[in-house]
Design a protein around this motif. Structure first.
Motif, PDB file in Angstrom:
ATOM      1  N   SER A 176       0.846  -1.194   0.000  1.00 16.35           N
ATOM      2  CA  SER A 176       0.000   0.000   0.000  1.00 16.35           C
ATOM      3  C   SER A 176       0.884   1.246   0.000  1.00 16.35           C
ATOM      4  O   SER A 176       2.103   1.158   0.094  1.00 16.35           O
ATOM      5  CB  SER A 176      -0.919   0.008   1.227  1.00 16.35           C
ATOM      6  N   GLU A 177       0.243   2.391  -0.073  1.00 17.79           N
ATOM      7  CA  GLU A 177       0.899   3.699   0.019  1.00 17.79           C
ATOM      8  C   GLU A 177       2.130   3.825  -0.884  1.00 17.79           C
ATOM      9  O   GLU A 177       3.189   4.270  -0.465  1.00 17.79           O
ATOM     10  CB  GLU A 177       1.266   4.014   1.473  1.00 17.79           C
ATOM     11  N   ILE A 178       1.972   3.439  -2.136  1.00 11.68           N
ATOM     12  CA  ILE A 178       3.068   3.519  -3.102  1.00 11.68           C
ATOM     13  C   ILE A 178       3.263   4.985  -3.497  1.00 11.68           C
ATOM     14  O   ILE A 178       2.307   5.655  -3.888  1.00 11.68           O
ATOM     15  CB  ILE A 178       2.768   2.666  -4.345  1.00 11.68           C
ATOM     16  N   LYS A 179       4.505   5.472  -3.373  1.00  8.50           N
ATOM     17  CA  LYS A 179       4.808   6.869  -3.683  1.00  8.50           C
ATOM     18  C   LYS A 179       6.088   6.963  -4.499  1.00  8.50           C
ATOM     19  O   LYS A 179       7.039   6.230  -4.255  1.00  8.50           O
ATOM     20  CB  LYS A 179       5.003   7.669  -2.393  1.00  8.50           C
ATOM     21  N   ILE A 180       6.096   7.893  -5.435  1.00 11.05           N
ATOM     22  CA  ILE A 180       7.299   8.177  -6.208  1.00 11.05           C
ATOM     23  C   ILE A 180       8.132   9.168  -5.401  1.00 11.05           C
ATOM     24  O   ILE A 180       7.682  10.262  -5.107  1.00 11.05           O
ATOM     25  CB  ILE A 180       6.955   8.784  -7.578  1.00 11.05           C
ATOM     26  N   LEU A 181       9.353   8.771  -5.035  1.00 11.06           N
ATOM     27  CA  LEU A 181      10.244   9.659  -4.301  1.00 11.06           C
ATOM     28  C   LEU A 181      11.164  10.421  -5.242  1.00 11.06           C
ATOM     29  O   LEU A 181      11.529  11.557  -4.977  1.00 11.06           O
ATOM     30  CB  LEU A 181      11.091   8.857  -3.302  1.00 11.06           C
ATOM     31  N   LYS A 182      11.548   9.756  -6.339  1.00 10.80           N
ATOM     32  CA  LYS A 182      12.419  10.379  -7.335  1.00 10.80           C
ATOM     33  C   LYS A 182      12.002   9.848  -8.698  1.00 10.80           C
ATOM     34  O   LYS A 182      11.841   8.647  -8.880  1.00 10.80           O
ATOM     35  CB  LYS A 182      13.885  10.032  -7.058  1.00 10.80           C
ATOM     36  N   ASP A 183      11.825  10.758  -9.627  1.00 15.34           N
ATOM     37  CA  ASP A 183      11.363  10.379 -10.962  1.00 15.34           C
ATOM     38  C   ASP A 183      12.307  10.968 -11.999  1.00 15.34           C
ATOM     39  O   ASP A 183      12.868  12.036 -11.785  1.00 15.34           O
ATOM     40  CB  ASP A 183       9.941  10.913 -11.164  1.00 15.34           C
ATOM     41  N   ILE A 184      12.470  10.267 -13.108  1.00 21.44           N
ATOM     42  CA  ILE A 184      13.303  10.780 -14.190  1.00 21.44           C
ATOM     43  C   ILE A 184      12.448  11.228 -15.374  1.00 21.44           C
ATOM     44  O   ILE A 184      12.968  11.608 -16.412  1.00 21.44           O
ATOM     45  CB  ILE A 184      14.364   9.752 -14.647  1.00 21.44           C
ATOM     46  N   GLY A 185      11.136  11.168 -15.198  1.00 19.25           N
ATOM     47  CA  GLY A 185      10.219  11.648 -16.224  1.00 19.25           C
ATOM     48  C   GLY A 185       9.862  10.607 -17.265  1.00 19.25           C
ATOM     49  O   GLY A 185      10.217   9.434 -17.160  1.00 19.25           O
ATOM     50  N   SER A 186       9.135  11.031 -18.254  1.00 22.43           N
ATOM     51  CA  SER A 186       8.699  10.209 -19.393  1.00 22.43           C
ATOM     52  C   SER A 186       7.857   9.009 -18.979  1.00 22.43           C
ATOM     53  O   SER A 186       7.827   8.004 -19.676  1.00 22.43           O
ATOM     54  CB  SER A 186       9.902   9.743 -20.218  1.00 22.43           C
ATOM     55  N   GLY A 187       7.208   9.085 -17.817  1.00 21.64           N
ATOM     56  CA  GLY A 187       6.334   8.001 -17.370  1.00 21.64           C
ATOM     57  C   GLY A 187       7.027   6.914 -16.587  1.00 21.64           C
ATOM     58  O   GLY A 187       6.398   5.920 -16.215  1.00 21.64           O
ATOM     59  N   ALA A 188       8.331   7.061 -16.328  1.00 22.22           N
ATOM     60  CA  ALA A 188       9.072   6.019 -15.608  1.00 22.22           C
ATOM     61  C   ALA A 188       8.563   5.844 -14.178  1.00 22.22           C
ATOM     62  O   ALA A 188       8.438   4.717 -13.692  1.00 22.22           O
ATOM     63  CB  ALA A 188      10.563   6.332 -15.604  1.00 22.22           C
ATOM     64  N   GLY A 189       8.258   6.928 -13.503  1.00 19.97           N
ATOM     65  CA  GLY A 189       7.749   6.847 -12.139  1.00 19.97           C
ATOM     66  C   GLY A 189       6.401   6.159 -12.080  1.00 19.97           C
ATOM     67  O   GLY A 189       6.168   5.296 -11.228  1.00 19.97           O
ATOM     68  N   GLU A 190       5.518   6.531 -12.985  1.00 19.54           N
ATOM     69  CA  GLU A 190       4.194   5.909 -13.031  1.00 19.54           C
ATOM     70  C   GLU A 190       4.298   4.420 -13.341  1.00 19.54           C
ATOM     71  O   GLU A 190       3.548   3.607 -12.798  1.00 19.54           O
ATOM     72  CB  GLU A 190       3.305   6.596 -14.067  1.00 19.54           C
TER      73      GLU A 190
END
Length: 131
Positions: free
Chosen positions: A82-96
């Motif tokens: 549960s509680e999945i969160k993106i802490l650091k993203d590089i963009g282009s949909g990678a975090g999602e």
């Protein structure tokens, strides 16, 4: 009159300032993975978790996209994620995409503290190397 109104408002506000969290709320806070006496575990262990991520993660087809996506999540006392969160993203949909894959995870064995199952936070770095 204004003086009394100000005193009443100040007294009312202090009720919220000094309120304490209930014991149940404190007990339900997740603990860090490193602090758990018995750490939660993906079925088959950490290497199997990495295989699961590698098999299910679809790298966005963007030229030169590289870096580390960092995701955090909680392993519940039932083993559900549960509680999945993106802490650091590089963009282009990678975090999602990282969130999507982690949400597909089967149940883990829960963490334990003092012989009882507890909620545990886990951080996952996913390294993406560009084309």
């Amino acid at each position: 009159m204004k003086k009394y109104l100000l005193i009443i408002i100040a007294m009312f506000a202090t009720q919220f300032i000094f309120a304490q969290a209930s014991l149940n709320a404190i007990k339900s806070l997740p603990i860090n993975y490193e602090d758990a006496e018995v750490k939660p575990e993906f079925p088959g262990g950490y290497n199997e978790f990495m295989k699961f991520i590698a098999k299910n993660f679809k790298t966005p087809e963007v030229e030169g996209l590289s870096g580390v996506v960092r995701v955090s999540f909680v392993v519940e006392t039932t083993g559900k994620i549960s509680e999945i969160k993106i802490l650091k993203d590089i963009g282009s949909g990678a975090g999602e995409e990282a969130v999507r894959v982690v949400s597909k995870s089967p149940n883990w064995s829960p963490g334990e503290q003092d012989g009882k199952p507890v909620r545990v936070t886990f951080q996952l770095p996913i390294t993406i190397k560009g084309y």
